[in-house]
Write an enzyme that holds these catalytic residues in place. Structure first.
Site, mmCIF file in Angstrom:
data_model
loop_
_atom_site.group_PDB
_atom_site.id
_atom_site.type_symbol
_atom_site.label_atom_id
_atom_site.label_comp_id
_atom_site.label_asym_id
_atom_site.label_seq_id
_atom_site.Cartn_x
_atom_site.Cartn_y
_atom_site.Cartn_z
ATOM 1 C CG HIS A 6 7.800 43.123 -24.957
ATOM 2 N ND1 HIS A 6 8.514 42.173 -24.253
ATOM 3 C CD2 HIS A 6 8.485 43.331 -26.099
ATOM 4 C CE1 HIS A 6 9.595 41.836 -24.934
ATOM 5 N NE2 HIS A 6 9.599 42.524 -26.069
ATOM 6 C CB THR A 42 10.983 38.784 -16.270
ATOM 7 O OG1 THR A 42 11.009 40.213 -16.168
ATOM 8 C CG2 THR A 42 10.706 38.381 -17.696
ATOM 9 C CE LYS A 98 14.654 39.024 -13.601
ATOM 10 N NZ LYS A 98 14.470 40.449 -13.963
ATOM 11 C CE LYS A 105 4.386 46.791 -14.194
ATOM 12 N NZ LYS A 105 4.815 45.458 -14.675
ATOM 13 C CE LYS A 132 5.020 43.240 -9.628
ATOM 14 N NZ LYS A 132 5.011 42.246 -10.680
ATOM 15 N NE ARG A 133 8.965 52.240 -14.111
ATOM 16 C CZ ARG A 133 9.347 52.990 -15.130
ATOM 17 N NH1 ARG A 133 10.345 52.605 -15.900
ATOM 18 N NH2 ARG A 133 8.763 54.148 -15.388
HETATM 19 C C1 26Q Z 1 7.160 53.624 -26.012
HETATM 20 C C2 26Q Z 1 7.018 54.795 -26.742
HETATM 21 C C3 26Q Z 1 7.521 55.983 -26.262
HETATM 22 C C4 26Q Z 1 8.197 55.985 -25.037
HETATM 23 C C5 26Q Z 1 8.320 54.819 -24.309
HETATM 24 C C6 26Q Z 1 7.805 53.638 -24.785
HETATM 25 C C7 26Q Z 1 7.954 52.392 -24.011
HETATM 26 C C8 26Q Z 1 9.135 52.119 -23.322
HETATM 27 C C9 26Q Z 1 9.268 50.955 -22.587
HETATM 28 C C10 26Q Z 1 6.940 51.451 -23.972
HETATM 29 C C11 26Q Z 1 7.084 50.276 -23.246
HETATM 30 C C12 26Q Z 1 8.262 50.023 -22.541
HETATM 31 C C13 26Q Z 1 8.464 48.803 -21.761
HETATM 32 C C14 26Q Z 1 7.608 47.816 -21.675
HETATM 33 C C15 26Q Z 1 7.851 46.646 -20.833
HETATM 34 O O1 26Q Z 1 8.804 46.588 -20.069
HETATM 35 N N1 26Q Z 1 6.998 45.616 -20.935
HETATM 36 C C16 26Q Z 1 7.180 44.415 -20.155
HETATM 37 O O2 26Q Z 1 7.944 43.496 -20.919
HETATM 38 C C17 26Q Z 1 8.291 42.364 -20.156
HETATM 39 C C18 26Q Z 1 9.197 41.500 -21.004
HETATM 40 O O3 26Q Z 1 8.479 40.873 -22.009
HETATM 41 C C19 26Q Z 1 7.047 41.618 -19.697
HETATM 42 O O4 26Q Z 1 7.453 40.572 -18.831
HETATM 43 C C20 26Q Z 1 6.099 42.558 -18.947
HETATM 44 O O5 26Q Z 1 4.885 41.880 -18.664
HETATM 45 C C21 26Q Z 1 5.830 43.787 -19.792
HETATM 46 O O6 26Q Z 1 5.051 44.724 -19.062
#
Ligand code: 26Q
Length: 823
Positions: free
Chosen positions: A356, A652, A656, A550, A544-545
């Site tokens: 991702h 995503t 929406k 971004k 978004k985050r």
């Molecule tokens: C990893 C290690 C330790 C702590 C936290 C994490 C961690 C947690 C959540 C790393 C990444 C995330 C989330 C990532 C995320 O939401 N990515 C998004 O995924 C979407 C679905 O595929 C995409 O549409 C977005 O582009 C992407 O940023």
């Protein structure tokens, strides 16, 4: 099963009596939410049991989606809609003197995810059940979900999200299925029965994993799948001896340590935290889930493990559950006596991996000492996986030492989880076309050269049941009125709306729906945040985050530019605009938090400056989450998708917005590219550098932000206002850092890493295009309607069908009518 209103009321009454000792007159709104949900659970159980029975009675393949995050949001409305009982439930509540909307507001969000990746998992579960595929989620039952965000004096402050404060009516605790997960200890070799050496772990810390199941109700079908979330506890956690000796803290220390594993969701969505507890979480839910699958397999098929992949396929949602690969080896070898080759064969036919992110700094790597300390036996296996992999690599690329060191799973004292995933999985997919291309050709080029057949694309999607049917009832009714129903399960049917694109009466009707939705949002913001916004202005939304890539900062700088123009040019009368932001920043991400403070500072200034006279407003929506998103998308005119090209894997939210008739202003990044492809270039506003252009700039080291600052005095002014006291002195240090990061580079970073200044002029021009288009109401309506009509590709139903066809190879299972009576 038929829904019987009279019987349902009886269930509700019984629930109130049994759980609260109350009758209808005494029940609070929350009691009522709980009772209605519990009664719905009874209703759901019939098909849930029938689904399980059907799955159990056939030798079918099922998919298990392992994810550290499931961002489910609320369940009541979604379940009512998918069960087809929404109208009946509204009536029942009306007849009992309650209002459905009030009851719905009682439910806390299940916010067990950070953002896109977690919400994608939730959309996928909805699509799997709706399409009658046997597919289930496995994750963690975090006691605290994504933190609650308060804005205090413009700053983000985090509070715990105690979503389980009241009981969760949608979960069923399955203590009978608890398993044990072991940490630490010492591996001890045994001579196994089949001549293989097996390992036992002595003196390990034993954690009990107890599953809680939530039903995943398909839309207009009897299929009810399962989301199984694990809770951590300690079997012998409470030490009565210590307690009796008045060591009260130590008496519960073991228990607390165990429970801490499922205590809280880590709120950083990139940049690995490197915390041992995070790794514990990952191994905890992964091991528990695999043990669950192995138990079930042995129950149904005995010990013919070579058939395991015939019945099970496991999708790993990013690297978070990738420790599954060595853990499955351990379960097969140490606990079930398989040899290495047999076990490896099973593993490499079972697991598939989704990536991702393209951000190199977000790739998960664990220090060996942390990993080996917590999982000594899993680490031994990992070393052996790497040893064998390197041998394979040497054979294919003899003498290419650099390649071997680049690709080694274990290197520089770290374990590279993405490398492990690629070696152990039969499929590796990206989440949008551009993302997958960049993975194959840039980020993972070594790997796609080695395993070209593993790589594939699965462009993300969103479920139209939650994001249109449920969130936007007006637009849904409009659509059904024009093209009939059916789009709820086949979103490509929205194309039929195209024939109304030049029908003035229909376009007016369509505009009026957006207007009504904007009035609803305005009212909601007035009621909840005491914010006033004008429904006749353009609602321009970025939700978004909060992340530098971004580029919320680009949006803010543009707003500062507009404000300057309004003050400087008395004849400047643009279409009134409301810029709306919603975003949480990771708690430790200082620069992201500075950007939140900046947005709030600018908002405060602009919204209180009478000279602006309604031409510009800036709103920061507090505590952005699924439930607020459901109110924002239907009311949005403009969708801000302005990431640096090549950085957003997919997005995503962009989908929406499109589904709800907003027009995209965006870069050629992630799924935006496919969105414009579908909508038509004339129906979106694209601006900025492309991923290719940025690649070229980076190859030449030719970027100089000063060129852009010198060329545009208005930009220079805006930048200076960050540091010249225009916005006060209180946060001057924070804003100075933002300035420095753009102009000079901070902490050894290049200046303006995300090309905000390079894209500024193009962004200004793009907004002018948006305004011109919006001013022509008919042209705007046409464009917005065509966006809706052409959003069909972005249903998660389409995504799931592609996963099924290319990776999971599932058959649909039709659940038969249950014989049981409703009672
Ligand atoms: C990893 C290690 C330790 C702590 C936290 C994490 C961690 C947690 C959540 C790393 C990444 C995330 C989330 C990532 C995320 O939401 N990515 C998004 O995924 C979407 C679905 O595929 C995409 O549409 C977005 O582009 C992407 O940023």
């Amino acid at each position: 099963m038929q829904f019987d209103k009279k019987l349902f009321k009886e269930w509700v009454r019984n629930r109130l009596k049994r759980n609260y000792g109350k009758n209808l007159e005494e029940a609070t709104r929350h009691d009522m939410f709980d009772a209605v949900s519990a009664a719905l659970m009874d209703f759901i159980q019939t098909n849930w049991m029938a689904t399980r029975k059907e799955y159990d009675s056939h030798t079918i393949r099922q998919v298990y989606y392992l994810s550290a995050e499931f961002l489910m949001g609320r369940a009541l409305g979604n379940n009512c809609i998918n069960l087809g009982v929404m109208d009946s439930i509204r009536e029942v509540l009306e007849e009992l003197d309650f209002n459905y909307m009030d009851i719905e507001e009682e439910e806390p969000d299940a916010g067990l995810g950070n953002g896109g990746l977690g919400r994608l998992a939730a959309c996928f579960l909805d699509s799997l059940a709706t399409l009658d595929y046997p597919g289930h989620g496995y994750g963690i039952r975090y006691q605290y979900g994504m933190f609650e965000q308060h804005i205090e004096n413009g700053y983000q402050v985090e509070y715990p999200d105690n979503w389980l404060k009241h009981r969760d009516p949608w979960e069923v605790k399955r203590s009978d299925l608890a398993v044990t997960v072991r940490f630490g200890g010492t591996p001890v070799a045994d001579k196994g029965t089949n001549g293989h050496t097996t390992y036992r772990i002595e003196n390990a810390e034993e954690i009990t994993a107890t599953p809680y199941d939530m039903p995943i109700v398909g839309f207009d079908t009897r299929t009810v799948n399962r989301l199984r979330l694990w809770e951590a506890s300690s079997e012998n956690g409470f030490d009565l001896q210590l307690f009796n000796d008045m060591h009260y803290l130590r008496a519960v220390e073991r228990q607390n340590n165990a429970e801490n594993i499922s205590r809280v969701l880590y709120p950083n969505d990139s940049g690995p935290s490197g915390k041992a507890l995070r790794l514990k979480q990952q191994y905890f839910f992964t091991s528990a889930s695999l043990q669950d699958l192995v138990h079930k397999f042995k129950r149904d098929h005995g010990t013919n493990f070579e058939d395991f992949p015939v019945y099970n396929v496991v999708q790993l949602n990013d690297t978070h559950p990738v420790v599954a690969i060595p853990e499955m080896m351990r379960l097969l070898m140490d606990e079930n006596g398989l040899g290495w080759d047999a076990a490896w064969d099973v593993v490499t036919r079972t697991f598939a991996y989704t990536n991702h992110t393209l951000l190199a700094e977000a790739l998960e790597r664990w220090p060996i000492d942390i990993f080996e300390g917590l999982l000594p036996r899993v680490y031994q296996i990992l070393e052996e996986i790497n040893r064998r992999f390197l041998a394979e690599l040497r054979e294919k690329f003899p003498g290419d030492w650099q390649r071997q060191s680049r690709m080694s799973i274990i290197a520089d004292g770290m374990i590279n989880m993405a490398w492990l995933a690629i070696v152990g999985c039969f499929s590796v997919n990206g989440v949008a076309a551009l993302h997958t291309e960049l993975l194959k050709n840039v980020e993972l080029a070594d790997w796609s050269a080695l395993y070209p057949a593993k790589f594939n694309n699965k462009t993300n999607g969103v479920t139209q049941r939650r994001w249109l049917l449920s969130a936007n009832p007006r637009l849904s009714a409009f659509i059904t009125g024009k093209i009939g129903s059916g789009w709820e399960k086949d979103l490509s049917r929205l194309r039929e709306l195209e024939r109304f694109a030049d029908d003035d009466a229909v376009l007016d009707e369509f505009l009026e729906i957006k207007h009504q939705n904007k009035i609803d949002l305005a009212k909601y913001l007035k009621d909840t945040q005491n914010i006033f916004i004008d429904p006749d202005s353009i609602f321009d939304v970025q939700i978004k985050r909060l992340h530098e890539y971004k580029r919320q900062l680009l949006n803010v700088l543009h707003i500062m530019y507009l404000y300057n123009r309004i003050l400087a040019e008395s004849d400047y009368n643009p279409v009134p605009r409301t810029f709306i932001f919603g975003a949480k920043a990771a708690s430790g991400y200082r620069r992201a938090k500075s950007i939140i403070k900046l947005i709030n500072t600018i908002a405060d200034r602009i919204n209180n400056d009478h000279r602006v006279r309604g031409r510009l407003r800036v709103i920061f929506v507090e505590n952005y989450r699924v439930t607020i998103a459901e109110k924002l998308f239907p009311a949005s005119d403009v969708s801000e998708q302005i990431s640096t090209a090549g950085k957003e894997a997919s997005g995503t939210g962009n989908m929406k917005f499109m589904l709800n008739g907003a027009v995209t202003i965006g870069t050629l990044d992630g799924a935006n590219i496919e969105i414009v492809e579908e909508a038509g270039e004339e129906n979106a506003v694209i601006f900025g550098l492309t991923a290719q252009e940025i690649q070229a700039i980076e190859a030449e080291h030719s970027y100089n932000p000063h060129d852009h600052i010198q060329a545009n005095p208005a930009l220079k002014t805006v930048l200076n206002q960050l540091i010249d006291g225009t916005y006060g002195t209180e946060s001057s240090g924070l804003f100075r850092e933002l300035y420095d990061s753009l102009v000079y580079g901070v902490d050894g970073q290049r200046p303006d890493v995300y090309y905000i200044l390079a894209d500024f002029d193009a962004y200004v021009a793009a907004h002018e295009k948006i305004c011109a288009l919006y001013a022509d109401r008919r042209a705007w309506a046409r464009t917005a309607l065509l966006n809706v009509a052409r959003s069909g590709k972005f249903s998660s139903d389409r995504t799931i069908e592609e996963y099924v066809r290319d990776i999971w190879k599932l058959e649909k299972v039709r659940v038969p009518q249950a014989q049981e009576k409703q009672s």
